[in-house]
Design a protein around this motif. Structure first.
Motif, PDB file in Angstrom:
ATOM      1  N   SER A 220       0.820  -1.215   0.000  1.00 23.47           N
ATOM      2  CA  SER A 220       0.000   0.000   0.000  1.00 23.47           C
ATOM      3  C   SER A 220       0.852   1.263   0.000  1.00 23.47           C
ATOM      4  O   SER A 220       0.419   2.308  -0.489  1.00 23.47           O
ATOM      5  N   GLN A 221       2.066   1.173   0.527  1.00 23.62           N
ATOM      6  CA  GLN A 221       2.961   2.331   0.549  1.00 23.62           C
ATOM      7  C   GLN A 221       3.310   2.743  -0.888  1.00 23.62           C
ATOM      8  O   GLN A 221       3.181   3.914  -1.262  1.00 23.62           O
TER       9      GLN A 221
ATOM     10  N   PHE B  34       1.972   6.115  -2.991  1.00 27.55           N
ATOM     11  CA  PHE B  34       2.908   7.043  -3.630  1.00 27.55           C
ATOM     12  C   PHE B  34       2.540   7.235  -5.097  1.00 27.55           C
ATOM     13  O   PHE B  34       2.595   8.355  -5.627  1.00 27.55           O
ATOM     14  N   TYR B  35       2.159   6.163  -5.742  1.00 23.22           N
ATOM     15  CA  TYR B  35       1.777   6.204  -7.162  1.00 23.22           C
ATOM     16  C   TYR B  35       0.627   7.190  -7.376  1.00 23.22           C
ATOM     17  O   TYR B  35       0.657   8.028  -8.276  1.00 23.22           O
ATOM     18  N   VAL B  36      -0.399   7.104  -6.524  1.00 24.18           N
ATOM     19  CA  VAL B  36      -1.562   7.985  -6.654  1.00 24.18           C
ATOM     20  C   VAL B  36      -1.188   9.421  -6.286  1.00 24.18           C
ATOM     21  O   VAL B  36      -1.557  10.373  -6.991  1.00 24.18           O
ATOM     22  N   ALA B  37      -0.461   9.587  -5.178  1.00 26.51           N
ATOM     23  CA  ALA B  37      -0.062  10.934  -4.746  1.00 26.51           C
ATOM     24  C   ALA B  37       0.776  11.610  -5.818  1.00 26.51           C
ATOM     25  O   ALA B  37       0.634  12.822  -6.073  1.00 26.51           O
ATOM     26  N   ASN B  38       1.647  10.856  -6.460  1.00 22.42           N
ATOM     27  CA  ASN B  38       2.516  11.410  -7.486  1.00 22.42           C
ATOM     28  C   ASN B  38       1.710  11.869  -8.695  1.00 22.42           C
ATOM     29  O   ASN B  38       1.986  12.922  -9.283  1.00 22.42           O
ATOM     30  N   GLU B  39       0.687  11.099  -9.072  1.00 25.31           N
ATOM     31  CA  GLU B  39      -0.168  11.499 -10.196  1.00 25.31           C
ATOM     32  C   GLU B  39      -0.899  12.807  -9.883  1.00 25.31           C
ATOM     33  O   GLU B  39      -0.989  13.707 -10.727  1.00 25.31           O
ATOM     34  N   ILE B  40      -1.413  12.908  -8.657  1.00 24.51           N
ATOM     35  CA  ILE B  40      -2.110  14.132  -8.249  1.00 24.51           C
ATOM     36  C   ILE B  40      -1.152  15.316  -8.248  1.00 24.51           C
ATOM     37  O   ILE B  40      -1.467  16.403  -8.760  1.00 24.51           O
TER      38      ILE B  40
END
Length: 647
Positions: free
Chosen positions: A33-34, A38-44
């Motif tokens: 999940s970490q 990060f993957y989602v936060a980076n896209e945002i």
């Protein structure tokens, strides 16, 4: 939309492109999940930066709950360490309980402030969260205005979602229409049950909420749904591979042309490409996959393993396996022998016996066995039969109770114990004064209010006394019961602190003191608030340090992971299975009964309303039944373990 061809392939399993045979929504599977967060936060963050260069705003739809918290942590980190500004960001939250005061510990206003808004430079006027304080007659007008504000902002650019056990997104429960808009809804009982631990009891969970509708969510330009853990795996499979139906609102997302599911391995584990990859495409077979496939086929056809035929394998996409191995008989015998060798009545190893095909080695004997128990009752609930067997067979058994478990004690229990104590010491004025203060506090306590330090201590003592009673019953010496009271847990609230160096050092010191030959730890990671997960991370961190330091005893130590209260290992994963006879099953239940504060009604039952002893008995008996159905010996019950191998 991400290019399917660019996604990494999981070795031995179908590619994402091949999985389209079953999957109707694009899924990204991450190791944990970490990484996924990060993957989602980076896209945002990338979209925010891109729009800043263009002088434009970004409109985000945000979710609450445990799933997005790591993503919010990364966004805060980007702001503080990389200078990411949120001044051009407008947010709309999915939902809020009704009624709900914004300063309540259960409020999503407070949640968002604590996890994100208080730590970034977003304009307060750009933050929108449904208002749980409205008069009922004003809710409809508020919802219409909420929809209007979303449109005036230009529509939602990225909508972040979690998913509930019923398949709800936001609070759109089963039966919600695909065209539904922001509105007040009545919460499904399953949803309320899942939230009960946060509210310290089902009776305290609001029955209503204000939520964006499915139609509102579907109008977002991009949707990202995140899910972690095995507890979400079944509903993820339904949402990704199932038919579109109102009874599972998340299936509506199949209609969206820019929707991705971001999952960890555990949440993705029920998808066909991971659970039965041979049905998707030809596999690269290894021992583990062969074992998994053969057990699946045996269950599917309701045949013992040794009765499976070449035709059975061919019919279910495993013809290449037969061709590779030679015949069904060869496969069957190989898997049958693997399963047979996992079964042992000697969890500490059998002295003076051939241990070449046993899961535990025979020497040394007796062993120092250390059982880590996240809460004060996990040891007997999850591996009580094995614990009894270790003691009966003469091993030096230690139990480390990692947390006090104090928040799981009902207030009435404190009153009951203090009544007893004051009757014993009527002349003790200090105790009588303490009792009056505690009773006064508890009489006016509101649901979820943090206990005073004194009450937390009393509740911890209640659970300590119960754990000692269970140890005495099982034959574990009281001196071998270690109460660690790890600091990460001691907040007095459901929400815990991240584990720290202090937690690791306490665990490291205990390991160095005992120098165990075998360790048992909870790999049961679906408990409602993640205590088991944190406790396991602490153990791993301490063990990694000992491995790096080349501690003199660590290379001769086996680590076994157990499950029980919340889930069970898959038979294909079990590496040691301990049979439990009828008499020992009764002894195990009696040990669980020593934890009287958890009897009849637990504070945090999770999504299973049965008592812990009922869950344990059913799961142990079901494991034995599954072994028997595969053609192995029939036992009353069994406890299963998976071995953790040092890196």
């Amino acid at each position: 939309m991400a290019d399917l061809q660019t996604r990494p392939r999981i070795p031995g399993y179908p590619t994402a492109e091949e999985s389209r045979k079953f999957e109707k929504i694009d899924t990204h599977i991450h190791d944990n999940s970490q990484e996924a967060s990060f993957y989602v936060a980076n896209e945002i963050a990338e979209l925010i930066r891109q729009r800043q260069k263009q002088g434009k705003n970004v409109v985000l739809g945000l979710a609450t709950g445990s799933t997005p918290t790591k993503m919010y942590d990364f966004l805060v980190k980007f702001h503080k360490e990389e200078g990411l500004s949120f001044k051009n960001v407008i947010t709309f939250n999915l939902d809020e309980y009704y009624p709900m005061e914004p300063d309540s510990i259960h409020s999503y206003v407070r949640f968002m402030n604590e996890h994100l808004f208080d730590h970034i430079d977003i304009k307060k006027s750009n933050v929108h969260i449904p208002d749980g304080t409205l008069d009922k007659e004003d809710v409809r007008e508020f919802c219409e205005a909420y929809e209007k504000k979303i449109k005036e902002a230009g529509g939602i650019d990225i909508q972040v979602l979690g998913i509930g056990r019923t398949g709800h997104v936001g609070f759109n429960e089963p039966g919600s229409s695909i065209n539904s808009k922001t509105r007040m809804v009545r919460l499904d009982r399953v949803t309320r049950l899942d939230a009960a631990s946060d509210f310290f009891g089902l009776e305290n969970v609001p029955s209503k909420a204000i939520t964006m509708g499915v139609g509102t969510i579907m109008s977002a330009k991009r949707i990202v749904l995140m899910a972690w853990g095995e507890g979400k795996s079944d509903i993820i499979r339904q949402a990704v591979e199932g038919e579109i139906r109102e009874s599972v609102p998340a299936t509506f997302l199949q209609h969206h042309n820019n929707c991705d599911f971001i999952l960890d391995h555990a949440a993705a584990s029920s998808l066909t490409r991971l659970s039965t990859p041979w049905l998707v495409s030809e596999c690269e077979w290894d021992d583990n996959l062969i074992k998994k496939a053969t057990i699946w086929l045996s269950h599917k056809l309701d045949k013992a393993i040794l009765k499976l035929t070449n035709e059975d394998y061919n019919e279910y996409g495993m013809g290449n396996l037969v061709a590779e191995i030679g015949s069904a008989e060869d496969i069957n015998l190989r898997v049958f022998n693997q399963l047979q060798s996992t079964i042992t009545g000697w969890p500490g190893g059998k002295p003076n016996a051939d241990d070449s095909r046993r899961p535990e080695r025979k020497d040394p004997y007796p062993k120092r066995s250390l059982v880590f128990s996240p809460h004060p009752d996990d040891d007997v609930i999850s591996m009580g039969g094995t614990l009894l067997r270790l003691v009966d067979q003469g091993h030096d058994v230690h139990v480390a109770y990692q947390t006090s478990g104090n928040i799981a004690v009902f207030d009435d229990e404190v009153i009951r114990f203090l009544d007893f104590a004051t009757d014993i010491q009527e002349q003790n004025e200090t105790l009588k004064k303490q009792f009056r203060e505690v009773r006064e506090f508890l009489s006016s306590k509101t649901p979820g209010q943090v206990d005073s330090p004194e009450i937390q201590r009393f509740k911890g003592l209640i659970r300590k006394g119960e754990a000692l009673a269970a140890c005495r019953y099982c034959g574990v010496k009281e001196a071998n019961a270690h109460f660690q009271n790890l600091p990460f847990y001691e907040t007095g609230t459901v929400k815990k602190k991240p584990h720290s160096e202090e937690d690791i050092q306490i665990t490291y010191d205990l390991l160095q003191k005992i120098k165990p030959h075998q360790i048992f730890a909870a790999g049961d990671l679906s408990d409602p608030h993640g205590t088991h997960r944190v406790c396991l991370q602490v153990i791993y961190a301490a063990l990694d340090r000992l491995v790096k330091e080349e501690a003199d005893w660590i290379s001769d130590c086996y680590v076994w992971l157990y499950r029980g209260a919340w889930q069970e290992w898959d038979i294909a994963d079990m590496e040691m299975a301990i049979p439990i006879g009828p008499k020992d099953m009764e002894r195990k239940k009696n040990a669980i009964f020593k934890h009287q504060s958890q009897k009849d009604s637990a504070m945090f039952p999770g999504n299973d309303e049965r008592e812990f002893w009922q869950r344990a008995e059913q799961r142990n008996k079901e494991t034995a039944r599954k072994y028997n159905a595969l053609g192995l010996a029939e036992y009353e019950a069994m406890e299963g373990f998976v071995r953790y191998h040092f890196q």
